[in-house]
Design a protein around this motif. Structure first.
Motif, PDB file in Angstrom:
ATOM      1  N   ASP A  93       6.015   8.940  -9.359  1.00  0.00           N
ATOM      2  CA  ASP A  93       5.208  10.130  -9.094  1.00  0.00           C
ATOM      3  C   ASP A  93       3.926   9.760  -8.351  1.00  0.00           C
ATOM      4  O   ASP A  93       2.977   9.230  -8.932  1.00  0.00           O
ATOM      5  CB  ASP A  93       4.880  10.832 -10.417  1.00  0.00           C
ATOM      6  CG  ASP A  93       4.101  12.116 -10.222  1.00  0.00           C
ATOM      7  OD1 ASP A  93       4.199  12.714  -9.138  1.00  0.00           O
ATOM      8  OD2 ASP A  93       3.376  12.506 -11.156  1.00  0.00           O
ATOM      9  N   LYS A  94       3.926   9.985  -7.043  1.00  0.00           N
ATOM     10  CA  LYS A  94       2.734   9.831  -6.193  1.00  0.00           C
ATOM     11  C   LYS A  94       2.073   8.464  -6.370  1.00  0.00           C
ATOM     12  O   LYS A  94       0.851   8.350  -6.540  1.00  0.00           O
ATOM     13  CB  LYS A  94       1.730  10.949  -6.490  1.00  0.00           C
ATOM     14  CG  LYS A  94       2.275  12.347  -6.223  1.00  0.00           C
ATOM     15  CD  LYS A  94       1.263  13.423  -6.582  1.00  0.00           C
ATOM     16  CE  LYS A  94       1.849  14.814  -6.370  1.00  0.00           C
ATOM     17  NZ  LYS A  94       0.901  15.876  -6.782  1.00  0.00           N
ATOM     18  N   VAL A  95       2.868   7.417  -6.297  1.00  0.00           N
ATOM     19  CA  VAL A  95       2.362   6.057  -6.505  1.00  0.00           C
ATOM     20  C   VAL A  95       1.747   5.505  -5.226  1.00  0.00           C
ATOM     21  O   VAL A  95       2.365   5.516  -4.157  1.00  0.00           O
ATOM     22  CB  VAL A  95       3.493   5.126  -6.991  1.00  0.00           C
ATOM     23  CG1 VAL A  95       3.088   3.662  -6.870  1.00  0.00           C
ATOM     24  CG2 VAL A  95       3.848   5.463  -8.435  1.00  0.00           C
ATOM     25  N   ALA A  96       0.510   5.014  -5.362  1.00  0.00           N
ATOM     26  CA  ALA A  96      -0.191   4.354  -4.264  1.00  0.00           C
ATOM     27  C   ALA A  96      -0.599   2.955  -4.699  1.00  0.00           C
ATOM     28  O   ALA A  96      -0.915   2.716  -5.867  1.00  0.00           O
ATOM     29  CB  ALA A  96      -1.421   5.156  -3.845  1.00  0.00           C
ATOM     30  N   LYS A  97      -0.546   2.023  -3.746  1.00  0.00           N
ATOM     31  CA  LYS A  97      -0.905   0.635  -4.042  1.00  0.00           C
ATOM     32  C   LYS A  97      -1.436  -0.011  -2.778  1.00  0.00           C
ATOM     33  O   LYS A  97      -0.875   0.150  -1.695  1.00  0.00           O
ATOM     34  CB  LYS A  97       0.331  -0.129  -4.540  1.00  0.00           C
ATOM     35  CG  LYS A  97       0.091  -1.607  -4.842  1.00  0.00           C
ATOM     36  CD  LYS A  97      -0.792  -1.803  -6.056  1.00  0.00           C
ATOM     37  CE  LYS A  97      -0.977  -3.276  -6.379  1.00  0.00           C
ATOM     38  NZ  LYS A  97      -1.899  -3.482  -7.533  1.00  0.00           N
ATOM     39  N   ALA A  98      -2.550  -0.757  -2.940  1.00  0.00           N
ATOM     40  CA  ALA A  98      -3.132  -1.482  -1.814  1.00  0.00           C
ATOM     41  C   ALA A  98      -3.463  -2.899  -2.249  1.00  0.00           C
ATOM     42  O   ALA A  98      -3.773  -3.152  -3.418  1.00  0.00           O
ATOM     43  CB  ALA A  98      -4.384  -0.773  -1.306  1.00  0.00           C
ATOM     44  N   TYR A  99      -3.390  -3.826  -1.293  1.00  0.00           N
ATOM     45  CA  TYR A  99      -3.760  -5.222  -1.521  1.00  0.00           C
ATOM     46  C   TYR A  99      -4.927  -5.573  -0.597  1.00  0.00           C
ATOM     47  O   TYR A  99      -4.770  -5.593   0.629  1.00  0.00           O
ATOM     48  CB  TYR A  99      -2.585  -6.152  -1.222  1.00  0.00           C
ATOM     49  CG  TYR A  99      -1.382  -5.937  -2.101  1.00  0.00           C
ATOM     50  CD1 TYR A  99      -1.338  -6.403  -3.408  1.00  0.00           C
ATOM     51  CD2 TYR A  99      -0.265  -5.257  -1.615  1.00  0.00           C
ATOM     52  CE1 TYR A  99      -0.229  -6.209  -4.212  1.00  0.00           C
ATOM     53  CE2 TYR A  99       0.858  -5.060  -2.411  1.00  0.00           C
ATOM     54  CZ  TYR A  99       0.861  -5.539  -3.703  1.00  0.00           C
ATOM     55  OH  TYR A  99       1.963  -5.347  -4.496  1.00  0.00           O
ATOM     56  N   GLU A 100      -6.094  -5.814  -1.198  1.00  0.00           N
ATOM     57  CA  GLU A 100      -7.286  -6.150  -0.418  1.00  0.00           C
ATOM     58  C   GLU A 100      -7.455  -5.186   0.757  1.00  0.00           C
ATOM     59  O   GLU A 100      -7.548  -5.578   1.918  1.00  0.00           O
ATOM     60  CB  GLU A 100      -7.198  -7.589   0.079  1.00  0.00           C
ATOM     61  CG  GLU A 100      -7.189  -8.612  -1.050  1.00  0.00           C
ATOM     62  CD  GLU A 100      -7.131 -10.032  -0.541  1.00  0.00           C
ATOM     63  OE1 GLU A 100      -7.009 -10.208   0.699  1.00  0.00           O
ATOM     64  OE2 GLU A 100      -7.217 -10.957  -1.356  1.00  0.00           O
ATOM     65  N   ARG A 101      -7.437  -3.918   0.450  1.00  0.00           N
ATOM     66  CA  ARG A 101      -7.632  -2.820   1.389  1.00  0.00           C
ATOM     67  C   ARG A 101      -6.437  -2.573   2.305  1.00  0.00           C
ATOM     68  O   ARG A 101      -6.459  -1.652   3.131  1.00  0.00           O
ATOM     69  CB  ARG A 101      -8.885  -3.035   2.248  1.00  0.00           C
ATOM     70  CG  ARG A 101     -10.177  -3.119   1.433  1.00  0.00           C
ATOM     71  CD  ARG A 101     -11.377  -3.259   2.345  1.00  0.00           C
ATOM     72  NE  ARG A 101     -12.618  -3.366   1.577  1.00  0.00           N
ATOM     73  CZ  ARG A 101     -13.813  -3.527   2.118  1.00  0.00           C
ATOM     74  NH1 ARG A 101     -13.941  -3.596   3.442  1.00  0.00           N
ATOM     75  NH2 ARG A 101     -14.887  -3.612   1.340  1.00  0.00           N
ATOM     76  N   PHE A 102      -5.385  -3.384   2.179  1.00  0.00           N
ATOM     77  CA  PHE A 102      -4.173  -3.124   2.970  1.00  0.00           C
ATOM     78  C   PHE A 102      -3.257  -2.216   2.172  1.00  0.00           C
ATOM     79  O   PHE A 102      -2.766  -2.600   1.110  1.00  0.00           O
ATOM     80  CB  PHE A 102      -3.444  -4.427   3.302  1.00  0.00           C
ATOM     81  CG  PHE A 102      -2.109  -4.197   3.974  1.00  0.00           C
ATOM     82  CD1 PHE A 102      -2.058  -3.858   5.308  1.00  0.00           C
ATOM     83  CD2 PHE A 102      -0.917  -4.287   3.250  1.00  0.00           C
ATOM     84  CE1 PHE A 102      -0.836  -3.628   5.935  1.00  0.00           C
ATOM     85  CE2 PHE A 102       0.302  -4.062   3.864  1.00  0.00           C
ATOM     86  CZ  PHE A 102       0.335  -3.736   5.219  1.00  0.00           C
ATOM     87  N   PRO A 103      -3.024  -0.999   2.643  1.00  0.00           N
ATOM     88  CA  PRO A 103      -2.186  -0.065   1.874  1.00  0.00           C
ATOM     89  C   PRO A 103      -0.716  -0.457   1.934  1.00  0.00           C
ATOM     90  O   PRO A 103      -0.124  -0.542   3.008  1.00  0.00           O
ATOM     91  CB  PRO A 103      -2.438   1.279   2.562  1.00  0.00           C
ATOM     92  CG  PRO A 103      -2.856   0.934   3.963  1.00  0.00           C
ATOM     93  CD  PRO A 103      -3.552  -0.397   3.878  1.00  0.00           C
ATOM     94  N   ALA A 104      -0.122  -0.684   0.772  1.00  0.00           N
ATOM     95  CA  ALA A 104       1.302  -1.037   0.697  1.00  0.00           C
ATOM     96  C   ALA A 104       2.161   0.173   0.378  1.00  0.00           C
ATOM     97  O   ALA A 104       3.309   0.258   0.813  1.00  0.00           O
ATOM     98  CB  ALA A 104       1.518  -2.127  -0.355  1.00  0.00           C
TER      99      ALA A 104
END
Length: 344
Positions: A6-17
């Protein structure tokens, strides 16, 4: 067990994955997360497993919020591309490892653990190899051990990250068929990551095509292959060619020339996509006209590269192997199945 992302967001050191990804996987489904490197498919799998925490959004398993549960609490079996087997342990001990490290209260007796491990080795067709070490096995055998280990903990969900990526083409094909049979026998909800479109089309009940952290399209193999909803999906799934064209009063023109193709939609520039094997040679009828620049034998047909009149892109079509197609000769052809996408 069903899975709801459900509406999952993930970023690594400001890089959006991942960009607010939502996805429902039904209980007992075999689903492929498909896309090139950097599309976010492995990150999504790791979020489902609990190996990564989302920056926002949540994952529900069987209707329960799993966002704060550990991997062990989610009862997930995970199979890595690199096998991740313990080199100093025999095969039977690798399979039994997940059971032996359980808390004492839930750990089966030693004899039961061994019985279950040997039973699983038989299930994955490795009977008699229990006393060997991983380095004494082939790559395909190691991957079977890795799957047996994942199944030993009696998971509710089975997750596989590029499970056949380290194997040669022949072994990959054998294991694809085998994994499908295993899935049908166990009924686990199974999600696997791959960049191999043939693998995804052959194995999965549904495909989730991803690009740059977003889902481009979800559907059955037939829906994805036959009805791609975007130029990206059409170009990524299967072999295809495209040319810039124009739609005028329902007719498709290439370089101002009639092609005999008609479609509904607003007038204006479009991209015309088609697959090499969906093409018929045209004799005396409107079609696309091209000059042969190269040709090669591909199985029972000849694959021809053409410079199409009025288009900047070269295309490839399949013709009968005995048809004359010398470089410099001209061919007229018409796609039998095709799709157009409006250009902004």
């Amino acid at each position: 067990m069903d899975i709801q992302v459900d509406k999952v967001a993930k970023a690594y050191e400001r890089f959006p994955a991942l960009h607010g990804v939502s996805l429902h996987i039904a209980s007992g489904e075999l689903v492929a997360l498909l896309g090139p490197s950097g599309s976010g498919k492995t990150t999504l799998l790791r979020v489902i497993a609990g190996l990564e925490s989302p920056d926002s959004g949540r994952v529900l398993m069987g209707g329960d919020d799993a966002s704060r549960l550990s991997v062990q609490q989610r009862h997930v079996g995970f199979v890595f591309q690199s096998y991740a087997l313990f080199r100093n342990m025999r095969v039977v001990d690798n399979v039994a490892f997940g059971l032996r490290v359980r808390p004492r209260a839930t750990r089966p007796p030693r004899a039961e653990i061994r019985r279950r491990a040997l039973e699983l080795l038989d299930f994955v067709q490795l009977t008699g190899l229990d006393r060997r070490y991983p380095q004494q096995l082939s790559g395909g055998q190691r991957q079977r051990v890795a799957l047996a280990r994942a199944l030993a903990i009696e998971p509710r969900v089975l997750l596989l990250d590029e499970p056949f990526g380290a194997l040669d083409a022949r072994v990959r094909k054998e294991l694809r068929k085998w994994l499908r049979e295993i899935h049908d026998r166990t009924g686990h909800t199974t999600v696997f990551v791959t960049h191999d479109q043939e693998e995804a089309l052959e194995l999965a009940d549904r495909l989730v095509v991803m690009s740059q952290g977003r889902i481009e399209q979800i559907g059955t193999p037939d829906e994805i292959y036959d009805h791609p909803t975007s130029p990206y999906v059409y170009g990524f799934i299967g072999e295809s060619s495209h040319v810039q064209a124009e739609r005028k009063s329902g007719e498709i023109l290439v370089g101002g020339r009639q092609t005999g193709l008609r479609t509904e939609g607003a007038d204006g520039p479009v991209l015309l996509y088609f697959r090499p094997h969906h093409v018929d040679l045209s004799d005396g009828e409107p079609g696309l006209v091209g000059t042969v620049t190269a040709q090669r034998r591909v199985g029972g047909v000849r694959r021809v590269e053409l410079a199409v009149e009025g288009a900047t892109e070269k295309v490839e079509i399949d013709i009968p192997s005995g048809f004359p197609a010398a470089p410099g000769s001209r061919l007229t052809f018409r796609p039998g199945r095709w799709q157009t996408y409006a250009l902004a």
